[in-house]
Enzyme design. Sequence first.
Site, PDB file in Angstrom:
ATOM      1  N   ARG A   1       6.350 -25.134 -36.652  1.00  0.00           N
ATOM      2  CA  ARG A   1       7.825 -24.643 -36.596  1.00  0.00           C
ATOM      3  C   ARG A   1       7.761 -23.247 -36.989  1.00  0.00           C
ATOM      4  O   ARG A   1       6.921 -22.964 -37.675  1.00  0.00           O
ATOM      5  CB  ARG A   1       8.622 -25.473 -37.668  1.00  0.00           C
ATOM      6  CG  ARG A   1       8.743 -27.064 -37.487  1.00  0.00           C
ATOM      7  CD  ARG A   1       9.424 -27.708 -38.436  1.00  0.00           C
ATOM      8  NE  ARG A   1       9.527 -29.342 -38.247  1.00  0.00           N
ATOM      9  CZ  ARG A   1       8.569 -30.078 -38.758  1.00  0.00           C
ATOM     10  NH1 ARG A   1       7.953 -29.841 -39.409  1.00  0.00           N
ATOM     11  NH2 ARG A   1       8.844 -31.288 -38.402  1.00  0.00           N
TER      12      ARG A   1
ATOM     13  N   LYS B   1       8.417 -29.929 -43.378  1.00  0.00           N
ATOM     14  CA  LYS B   1       9.718 -30.557 -43.999  1.00  0.00           C
ATOM     15  C   LYS B   1       9.692 -31.442 -44.986  1.00  0.00           C
ATOM     16  O   LYS B   1       8.823 -32.371 -44.771  1.00  0.00           O
ATOM     17  CB  LYS B   1      10.794 -31.247 -42.650  1.00  0.00           C
ATOM     18  CG  LYS B   1      11.336 -30.277 -41.841  1.00  0.00           C
ATOM     19  CD  LYS B   1      12.147 -31.005 -40.833  1.00  0.00           C
ATOM     20  CE  LYS B   1      12.994 -30.088 -39.980  1.00  0.00           C
ATOM     21  NZ  LYS B   1      13.696 -30.710 -39.009  1.00  0.00           N
TER      22      LYS B   1
ATOM     23  N   HIS C   1      10.667 -22.183 -30.936  1.00  0.00           N
ATOM     24  CA  HIS C   1      10.766 -23.764 -31.166  1.00  0.00           C
ATOM     25  C   HIS C   1      10.244 -24.356 -29.578  1.00  0.00           C
ATOM     26  O   HIS C   1       9.629 -25.417 -29.723  1.00  0.00           O
ATOM     27  CB  HIS C   1      11.750 -24.285 -31.440  1.00  0.00           C
ATOM     28  CG  HIS C   1      11.903 -25.652 -32.182  1.00  0.00           C
ATOM     29  ND1 HIS C   1      11.017 -25.667 -33.529  1.00  0.00           N
ATOM     30  CD2 HIS C   1      12.007 -26.829 -31.853  1.00  0.00           C
ATOM     31  CE1 HIS C   1      11.107 -27.036 -33.995  1.00  0.00           C
ATOM     32  NE2 HIS C   1      11.651 -27.664 -32.907  1.00  0.00           N
TER      33      HIS C   1
ATOM     34  N   ARG D   1       6.656 -24.805 -29.614  1.00  0.00           N
ATOM     35  CA  ARG D   1       6.250 -26.200 -30.347  1.00  0.00           C
ATOM     36  C   ARG D   1       6.331 -27.389 -29.009  1.00  0.00           C
ATOM     37  O   ARG D   1       5.646 -28.153 -29.094  1.00  0.00           O
ATOM     38  CB  ARG D   1       7.062 -26.469 -31.405  1.00  0.00           C
ATOM     39  CG  ARG D   1       6.938 -27.831 -32.151  1.00  0.00           C
ATOM     40  CD  ARG D   1       7.645 -27.590 -33.388  1.00  0.00           C
ATOM     41  NE  ARG D   1       7.963 -28.539 -33.982  1.00  0.00           N
ATOM     42  CZ  ARG D   1       7.195 -29.357 -34.983  1.00  0.00           C
ATOM     43  NH1 ARG D   1       6.088 -29.087 -35.220  1.00  0.00           N
ATOM     44  NH2 ARG D   1       7.781 -30.716 -35.558  1.00  0.00           N
TER      45      ARG D   1
ATOM     46  N   HIS E   1       6.330 -35.262 -37.584  1.00  0.00           N
ATOM     47  CA  HIS E   1       7.444 -35.932 -37.296  1.00  0.00           C
ATOM     48  C   HIS E   1       7.287 -37.447 -38.263  1.00  0.00           C
ATOM     49  O   HIS E   1       6.347 -38.097 -38.316  1.00  0.00           O
ATOM     50  CB  HIS E   1       7.335 -36.649 -35.955  1.00  0.00           C
ATOM     51  CG  HIS E   1       7.895 -35.205 -35.024  1.00  0.00           C
ATOM     52  ND1 HIS E   1       7.552 -35.482 -33.628  1.00  0.00           N
ATOM     53  CD2 HIS E   1       8.482 -34.116 -35.146  1.00  0.00           C
ATOM     54  CE1 HIS E   1       8.189 -34.494 -32.950  1.00  0.00           C
ATOM     55  NE2 HIS E   1       8.729 -33.713 -33.935  1.00  0.00           N
TER      56      HIS E   1
ATOM     57  N   TYR F   1       8.539 -36.589 -25.786  1.00  0.00           N
ATOM     58  CA  TYR F   1       7.708 -35.716 -24.985  1.00  0.00           C
ATOM     59  C   TYR F   1       6.746 -36.641 -24.044  1.00  0.00           C
ATOM     60  O   TYR F   1       6.055 -36.100 -23.296  1.00  0.00           O
ATOM     61  CB  TYR F   1       6.638 -35.208 -26.155  1.00  0.00           C
ATOM     62  CG  TYR F   1       7.222 -34.139 -26.929  1.00  0.00           C
ATOM     63  CD1 TYR F   1       7.853 -32.842 -26.631  1.00  0.00           C
ATOM     64  CD2 TYR F   1       7.543 -34.493 -28.368  1.00  0.00           C
ATOM     65  CE1 TYR F   1       8.430 -31.756 -27.343  1.00  0.00           C
ATOM     66  CE2 TYR F   1       8.117 -33.671 -29.099  1.00  0.00           C
ATOM     67  CZ  TYR F   1       8.550 -32.564 -28.977  1.00  0.00           C
ATOM     68  OH  TYR F   1       9.190 -31.423 -29.413  1.00  0.00           O
TER      69      TYR F   1
END
Length: 302
Positions: A149, A173, A245, A248, A271, A280
């Site tokens: 990110r 995150k 992004h 990514r 994630h 994806y």
Amino acid sequence: MTWISYINGFNNYLLIEKSVSKNTVDAYIRDIKKLADFFLTKNEKIKITELTYQDFQDYLSYLNDKKIMPSSQSRVISSIRSFFKYLVIENIIVNNPSELLETPKKGKKLPEYLTIDEINQLVNEIDRSKKEGERNLAILEVLYGCGLRVSELIELKISEIYWSDGFIRIIGKGNKERLVPLGKIAAKHLKIYINEIRVHGKISEDYIDYVFLNKNGNNISRVMIFKIIKNLTKRAGIKKNISPHTLRHSFATHLVEGGADLRAVQEMLGHESITTTEIYTHLDKSYLKQVILDHHPLEKNS
């Protein structure tokens, strides 16, 4: 107590006890303030303790009438659930009336991504004769080669690069730590930038350990990263709507198309849920067709 008092308490709870990122906290607080405005406009004396499941349904109907996207509604519901869970923890309410709220069904929007040829086009547009050229190349290679990110990229530290092991340590995150493989190409350009360019430029005392610096010696901003990518995209003549992004997304897409295990991709991207990573698997039909032709036993023997 007033709504504002409860919201302020919720803000502190998220930051201190839950260690939620500031961006997430800001989003949650905005959502709850809008919720409060909605109910106080209808009834300025309404209390938090009086809200029911039906009240929340009315609010969601209001959002739906305002054409708020399902993805945004999902985040609002998450904010509401967290807020009222906090109120239960603080013994302000006994039961959480938001527990049964259902998130709206979202159509999966496939993220924009670049082909390998388009990635190479971006690389070829970098002017390496300029000092910032090597830095920009390293930025591009790390964003794409490690799937970071933009917030993770600008916070990357030299002390978090494990050269001999081929990993970088990322705090993502929710302050979650992960180790991301550092490929040979990304490592090569990182070393060139750090050892041959960065070392000769300005370095502010507060940012000695930060990898990517601006001309003033401070860590580079996310806005600058966006500008770099946008300028390269324009010069390369790529018509897609590209942001940091996108690199990514391209990283993840190319890994999955190459046969990478989805759990491994999930781990590298940081994630929390495998369902986030499953987007994806949008491999194009020609790729899937070729895989079948190459590997299906009946096709191979025909």
